[in-house]
Design a protein around this motif. Structure first.
Motif, PDB file in Angstrom:
ATOM      1  N   MET A  58     -20.773   4.232 -38.938  1.00 20.70           N
ATOM      2  CA  MET A  58     -20.026   4.385 -37.663  1.00 20.70           C
ATOM      3  C   MET A  58     -20.804   5.118 -36.544  1.00 20.70           C
ATOM      4  O   MET A  58     -21.381   6.203 -36.626  1.00 20.70           O
ATOM      5  CB  MET A  58     -18.718   5.113 -37.894  1.00 20.70           C
ATOM      6  N   ALA A  59     -21.227   4.363 -35.513  1.00 21.25           N
ATOM      7  CA  ALA A  59     -22.133   4.937 -34.566  1.00 21.25           C
ATOM      8  C   ALA A  59     -21.456   4.513 -33.359  1.00 21.25           C
ATOM      9  O   ALA A  59     -20.346   5.017 -33.118  1.00 21.25           O
ATOM     10  CB  ALA A  59     -23.479   4.359 -34.571  1.00 21.25           C
ATOM     11  N   VAL A  60     -22.341   4.218 -32.229  1.00 20.78           N
ATOM     12  CA  VAL A  60     -22.064   4.297 -30.881  1.00 20.78           C
ATOM     13  C   VAL A  60     -21.407   5.485 -30.350  1.00 20.78           C
ATOM     14  O   VAL A  60     -20.324   6.021 -30.269  1.00 20.78           O
ATOM     15  CB  VAL A  60     -20.741   2.978 -30.447  1.00 20.78           C
ATOM     16  N   TYR A  61     -22.435   6.122 -29.920  1.00 14.87           N
ATOM     17  CA  TYR A  61     -22.079   7.540 -29.062  1.00 14.87           C
ATOM     18  C   TYR A  61     -22.305   7.212 -27.665  1.00 14.87           C
ATOM     19  O   TYR A  61     -21.516   7.929 -27.065  1.00 14.87           O
ATOM     20  CB  TYR A  61     -23.054   8.590 -29.484  1.00 14.87           C
ATOM     21  N   THR A  62     -23.324   6.393 -27.408  1.00 15.61           N
ATOM     22  CA  THR A  62     -23.440   6.672 -25.635  1.00 15.61           C
ATOM     23  C   THR A  62     -22.886   5.441 -25.108  1.00 15.61           C
ATOM     24  O   THR A  62     -23.041   4.383 -25.452  1.00 15.61           O
ATOM     25  CB  THR A  62     -25.114   6.665 -25.609  1.00 15.61           C
ATOM     26  N   ASP A  63     -22.509   5.817 -23.827  1.00 18.11           N
ATOM     27  CA  ASP A  63     -21.802   4.482 -22.923  1.00 18.11           C
ATOM     28  C   ASP A  63     -22.737   4.125 -22.096  1.00 18.11           C
ATOM     29  O   ASP A  63     -23.591   5.047 -21.419  1.00 18.11           O
ATOM     30  CB  ASP A  63     -20.594   5.512 -22.164  1.00 18.11           C
ATOM     31  N   VAL A  64     -23.013   2.927 -22.033  1.00 13.51           N
ATOM     32  CA  VAL A  64     -24.022   2.566 -21.004  1.00 13.51           C
ATOM     33  C   VAL A  64     -23.189   1.846 -19.765  1.00 13.51           C
ATOM     34  O   VAL A  64     -22.664   0.823 -19.820  1.00 13.51           O
ATOM     35  CB  VAL A  64     -24.820   1.159 -21.693  1.00 13.51           C
ATOM     36  N   PRO A  65     -23.642   2.414 -18.564  1.00 13.91           N
ATOM     37  CA  PRO A  65     -23.142   1.983 -17.473  1.00 13.91           C
ATOM     38  C   PRO A  65     -23.585   0.617 -17.159  1.00 13.91           C
ATOM     39  O   PRO A  65     -24.847   0.610 -17.192  1.00 13.91           O
ATOM     40  CB  PRO A  65     -23.505   2.907 -16.336  1.00 13.91           C
ATOM     41  N   PRO A  66     -22.932  -0.572 -16.876  1.00 12.06           N
ATOM     42  CA  PRO A  66     -23.274  -1.824 -16.818  1.00 12.06           C
ATOM     43  C   PRO A  66     -24.411  -2.115 -15.502  1.00 12.06           C
ATOM     44  O   PRO A  66     -25.229  -2.552 -15.999  1.00 12.06           O
ATOM     45  CB  PRO A  66     -21.880  -2.624 -16.269  1.00 12.06           C
ATOM     46  N   GLU A  67     -24.302  -1.205 -14.688  1.00 12.86           N
ATOM     47  CA  GLU A  67     -25.446  -1.360 -13.405  1.00 12.86           C
ATOM     48  C   GLU A  67     -26.609  -0.982 -14.296  1.00 12.86           C
ATOM     49  O   GLU A  67     -27.727  -1.650 -13.780  1.00 12.86           O
ATOM     50  CB  GLU A  67     -25.076  -0.190 -12.213  1.00 12.86           C
ATOM     51  N   GLU A  68     -26.547   0.079 -15.155  1.00 21.60           N
ATOM     52  CA  GLU A  68     -27.950   0.657 -15.464  1.00 21.60           C
ATOM     53  C   GLU A  68     -28.494  -0.462 -16.508  1.00 21.60           C
ATOM     54  O   GLU A  68     -29.743  -0.573 -16.593  1.00 21.60           O
ATOM     55  CB  GLU A  68     -27.707   1.861 -16.232  1.00 21.60           C
ATOM     56  N   LEU A  69     -27.515  -1.131 -17.373  1.00 20.80           N
ATOM     57  CA  LEU A  69     -28.022  -2.187 -18.275  1.00 20.80           C
ATOM     58  C   LEU A  69     -28.564  -3.270 -17.416  1.00 20.80           C
ATOM     59  O   LEU A  69     -29.816  -3.940 -17.907  1.00 20.80           O
ATOM     60  CB  LEU A  69     -26.718  -2.605 -19.047  1.00 20.80           C
ATOM     61  N   GLU A  70     -28.040  -3.737 -16.437  1.00 17.11           N
ATOM     62  CA  GLU A  70     -28.645  -4.957 -15.699  1.00 17.11           C
ATOM     63  C   GLU A  70     -29.955  -4.480 -15.194  1.00 17.11           C
ATOM     64  O   GLU A  70     -30.875  -5.432 -15.268  1.00 17.11           O
ATOM     65  CB  GLU A  70     -27.463  -4.982 -14.364  1.00 17.11           C
ATOM     66  N   ALA A  71     -30.164  -3.246 -14.644  1.00 15.16           N
ATOM     67  CA  ALA A  71     -31.527  -2.825 -14.157  1.00 15.16           C
ATOM     68  C   ALA A  71     -32.472  -2.929 -15.357  1.00 15.16           C
ATOM     69  O   ALA A  71     -33.387  -3.311 -15.124  1.00 15.16           O
ATOM     70  CB  ALA A  71     -31.267  -1.549 -13.517  1.00 15.16           C
ATOM     71  N   PHE A  72     -32.216  -2.342 -16.522  1.00 12.79           N
ATOM     72  CA  PHE A  72     -33.067  -2.223 -17.514  1.00 12.79           C
ATOM     73  C   PHE A  72     -33.427  -3.686 -18.113  1.00 12.79           C
ATOM     74  O   PHE A  72     -34.615  -3.962 -18.306  1.00 12.79           O
ATOM     75  CB  PHE A  72     -32.185  -1.529 -18.859  1.00 12.79           C
ATOM     76  N   LEU A  73     -32.136  -4.518 -18.196  1.00 10.26           N
ATOM     77  CA  LEU A  73     -32.599  -6.098 -18.484  1.00 10.26           C
ATOM     78  C   LEU A  73     -33.461  -6.813 -17.603  1.00 10.26           C
ATOM     79  O   LEU A  73     -34.336  -7.746 -18.152  1.00 10.26           O
ATOM     80  CB  LEU A  73     -31.358  -6.655 -18.625  1.00 10.26           C
ATOM     81  N   SER A  74     -33.395  -6.312 -16.269  1.00 14.48           N
ATOM     82  CA  SER A  74     -34.369  -7.202 -15.549  1.00 14.48           C
ATOM     83  C   SER A  74     -35.820  -6.907 -15.551  1.00 14.48           C
ATOM     84  O   SER A  74     -36.467  -7.675 -15.181  1.00 14.48           O
ATOM     85  CB  SER A  74     -33.706  -6.678 -14.053  1.00 14.48           C
ATOM     86  N   THR A  75     -35.995  -5.859 -16.350  1.00 13.70           N
ATOM     87  CA  THR A  75     -37.484  -5.610 -16.942  1.00 13.70           C
ATOM     88  C   THR A  75     -37.999  -6.585 -17.902  1.00 13.70           C
ATOM     89  O   THR A  75     -39.010  -6.572 -18.450  1.00 13.70           O
ATOM     90  CB  THR A  75     -37.638  -3.995 -17.086  1.00 13.70           C
ATOM     91  N   TYR A  76     -36.884  -7.107 -18.573  1.00 17.87           N
ATOM     92  CA  TYR A  76     -37.366  -8.056 -19.663  1.00 17.87           C
ATOM     93  C   TYR A  76     -37.307  -9.642 -19.254  1.00 17.87           C
ATOM     94  O   TYR A  76     -36.651 -10.071 -18.414  1.00 17.87           O
ATOM     95  CB  TYR A  76     -36.504  -7.832 -20.855  1.00 17.87           C
ATOM     96  N   GLU A  77     -37.880 -10.270 -20.099  1.00 19.36           N
ATOM     97  CA  GLU A  77     -37.806 -11.724 -19.749  1.00 19.36           C
ATOM     98  C   GLU A  77     -36.895 -12.512 -20.802  1.00 19.36           C
ATOM     99  O   GLU A  77     -37.110 -13.354 -21.519  1.00 19.36           O
ATOM    100  CB  GLU A  77     -39.309 -12.484 -19.994  1.00 19.36           C
ATOM    101  N   LEU A  78     -35.532 -11.955 -20.598  1.00 16.68           N
ATOM    102  CA  LEU A  78     -34.838 -12.397 -21.553  1.00 16.68           C
ATOM    103  C   LEU A  78     -33.461 -13.129 -20.756  1.00 16.68           C
ATOM    104  O   LEU A  78     -32.650 -13.465 -21.338  1.00 16.68           O
ATOM    105  CB  LEU A  78     -33.959 -11.005 -22.204  1.00 16.68           C
ATOM    106  N   GLY A  79     -33.398 -13.278 -19.682  1.00 13.94           N
ATOM    107  CA  GLY A  79     -32.629 -14.195 -19.068  1.00 13.94           C
ATOM    108  C   GLY A  79     -31.332 -13.272 -18.602  1.00 13.94           C
ATOM    109  O   GLY A  79     -31.502 -12.174 -18.917  1.00 13.94           O
ATOM    110  N   ARG A  80     -30.248 -14.056 -18.448  1.00 16.23           N
ATOM    111  CA  ARG A  80     -29.202 -13.042 -18.003  1.00 16.23           C
ATOM    112  C   ARG A  80     -28.183 -12.865 -19.188  1.00 16.23           C
ATOM    113  O   ARG A  80     -28.237 -13.378 -20.250  1.00 16.23           O
ATOM    114  CB  ARG A  80     -28.323 -13.946 -16.821  1.00 16.23           C
ATOM    115  N   LEU A  81     -27.645 -11.695 -18.649  1.00 14.39           N
ATOM    116  CA  LEU A  81     -26.681 -11.155 -19.743  1.00 14.39           C
ATOM    117  C   LEU A  81     -25.300 -11.952 -19.919  1.00 14.39           C
ATOM    118  O   LEU A  81     -24.761 -12.444 -18.967  1.00 14.39           O
ATOM    119  CB  LEU A  81     -26.147  -9.698 -19.346  1.00 14.39           C
TER     120      LEU A  81
END
Lengths: 322, 322
Positions: B1-24
């Motif tokens: 059982m894990a999931v300790y950290t909460d990821v703010p959606p705004e930070e996730l979007e910014a992080f993903l934008s540095t990859y070539e993975l398209g939209r979430l």
């Protein structure tokens, strides 16, 4: 944070073989919802969510919840659609618990809803209320409406002031206003009753799904609106954002206009909604086992919201014309 | 059982934008691994696992772990393949933590491995050892090999007998045998060091993936075999299943034959592997915070395994010819 139950792979295989979903491709516990165990289930037929109902859910309520999701999905609401097994039955049993497979919804929840998110939420809420209007196969009383609040208060009364000075007296005062003055006779139907941002998915600002129907019940429709104004339209600093409130209410009314009586009742309904979440959070907060990994929500967030509603002089303060 | 950290959606979007993975398309916390926070990430490019490295992982080890996964994936091992961002870098930062996106592996783990599962595991383990042989860009000492055991024993010594009578004396006796007698000079390389059934995926009895490389290190290859014999070849009642052991060892040797010295060392390596998991489980067991939701593994399972290894008279007892 959830995932309480461990599912033996052999039992999962046997369970899946009663469905027309093809072979298993992946299976992972996910952190969604707080009352039940949820799993991502990927099969040859696609992605699904498997829910095992834990002891906080009353099994007698399951036909209401599952029937409602099926009913709403049939009417085009983007919500998890229960999957029936080969015998045409949606509710199964796995790992000693009632179990449901439902469709997987794309999208992610927002943490800080934008004005556009609030407008979309209002529209979706009204659509939910309309689609639920003819769901009469089952009904469910709202145990967390006005008659349920005093018992929660009595559980928390003696220690409430350890959370915020004067809290016990403020809640007692609130109850003395809300119990005799709670609006009656307003339009009623099926309400979601817990439509917080984490239960709403968006894809590129388009609202793509509503989940977690496990507080749904029959109650005053405008009370659901009041719950959403509390959950969506306050800023992190505790201030009510009238622009977001206006957007939510306008989005709602574009689909289902509120009657003058519903609008007039909004301040009282908002106070009640704030008190409901203040009370359940307070009881959870006072009953955390030491060392627990899951920290409950801070009840003081809803104390601040309640104080705002007590200060409201007119429904115009919410962003709606009286 | 894990999931300790909460990821703010705004930070996730910014992080993903540095990859070539398209939209979430979807994002959910999942219960996988115990040291880190893991999330299912679906984008237009497919399904991925996002890992946030929590404080139990030493950031200095991350280049080893990530480099190793990349190296193994390049050599055709079915393991999570790190995804590089637009700058060609795999290790990023999200929610204040080191973060990695890796490919999503299909398959599910087995709870009670079959003989065929054990054979497939042995073959995969040997493949892993061969593919890791030329991974020399980084190295990592095994902190949980023989020199690490006495400090663990000293942490648990005073309370060990509350778990099983005589346990402290038995561990002390084991250390007095293993410390001077631990095999040296056997073939070494990169080992997984934690290849339990929950870290191995199967699809229709075909081994489809190896995950969780966060104990991987440079050590004696046959010690990895001993860890797997402990983890895969005992029944729930504590008995060693020689048929499974024989299958695992034969599967391994079909790819990488063990030398006579490695075979002769197996009983000692198995005792050491059993002691290593007995000790870490014992320390965790004695240090559970009251009310914690996560129950540690029962150390007594490995006490029973250790007792078996102490009783072994010949390597033939494991299912291999001497």
């Amino acid at each position: 944070m959830a995932v309480y139950t461990d599912v033996p792979p052999e039992e999962l295989e046997a369970f899946l073989s009663t469905y027309e979903l093809g072979r298993l491709r992946a299976f992972k516990g996910i952190a969604e919802g707080v009352e039940n165990s949820n799993f991502l289930l990927q099969t040859e037929a696609g992605s699904f969510i498997l829910t095992l109902y834990e002891k906080r859910v009353n099994p007698d309520d399951l036909p209401f919840f599952i029937g409602l999701m099926q009913h709403l999905a049939n009417r085009g609401i983007d919500c998890p659609q229960p999957v029936r097994n080969r015998d045409g039955v949606a509710l199964g049993r796995l790992a000693g618990r009632p179990a449901l497979i439902a469709t997987f919804l794309l999208g992610t929840s927002v943490r800080r809803p934008s004005v556009a998110n609030c407008a979309a939420l209002g529209t979706a809420l009204a659509g939910l209320h309309q689609a639920g209007a003819d769901f009469t196969a089952f009904s469910r009383v709202n145990a967390l409406s006005v008659v349920g609040w005093r018992p929660l208060y009595e559980q928390a009364e003696s220690r409430a002031d350890t959370v915020a000075p004067g809290l016990a007296a403020l809640i007692a005062d609130e109850l003395s206003v809300l119990e005799p003055g709670w609006p009656v006779g307003l339009p009623a139907g099926v309400i979601h009753a817990d439509l917080f941002p984490d239960n709403v998915f968006f894809t590129d600002d388009r609202l793509s799904g509503l989940i977690d129907f496990y507080f749904a019940c029959n109650d005053t429709l405008a009370y659901d609106v009041a719950i959403c104004l509390n959950a969506w339209c306050f800023e992190a600093d505790g201030a009510y954002n009238q622009t977001k409130g206006r957007a939510l209410l306008a989005g709602y009314q574009a689909v289902r206009p509120l009657s003058p009586a519903e609008i007039a009742a909004l301040p009282m309904l908002c106070r009640g909604a704030a008190l409901r979440f203040l009370l359940t959070r307070l009881v959870d907060w006072l009953n955390v086992p030491p060392g627990a990994l899951v920290r409950p929500h801070d009840p003081r967030e809803y104390l601040r919201k309640l104080r705002f509603h007590r200060s409201v002089e007119s429904v115009r303060d919410y962003g709606v014309d009286a």
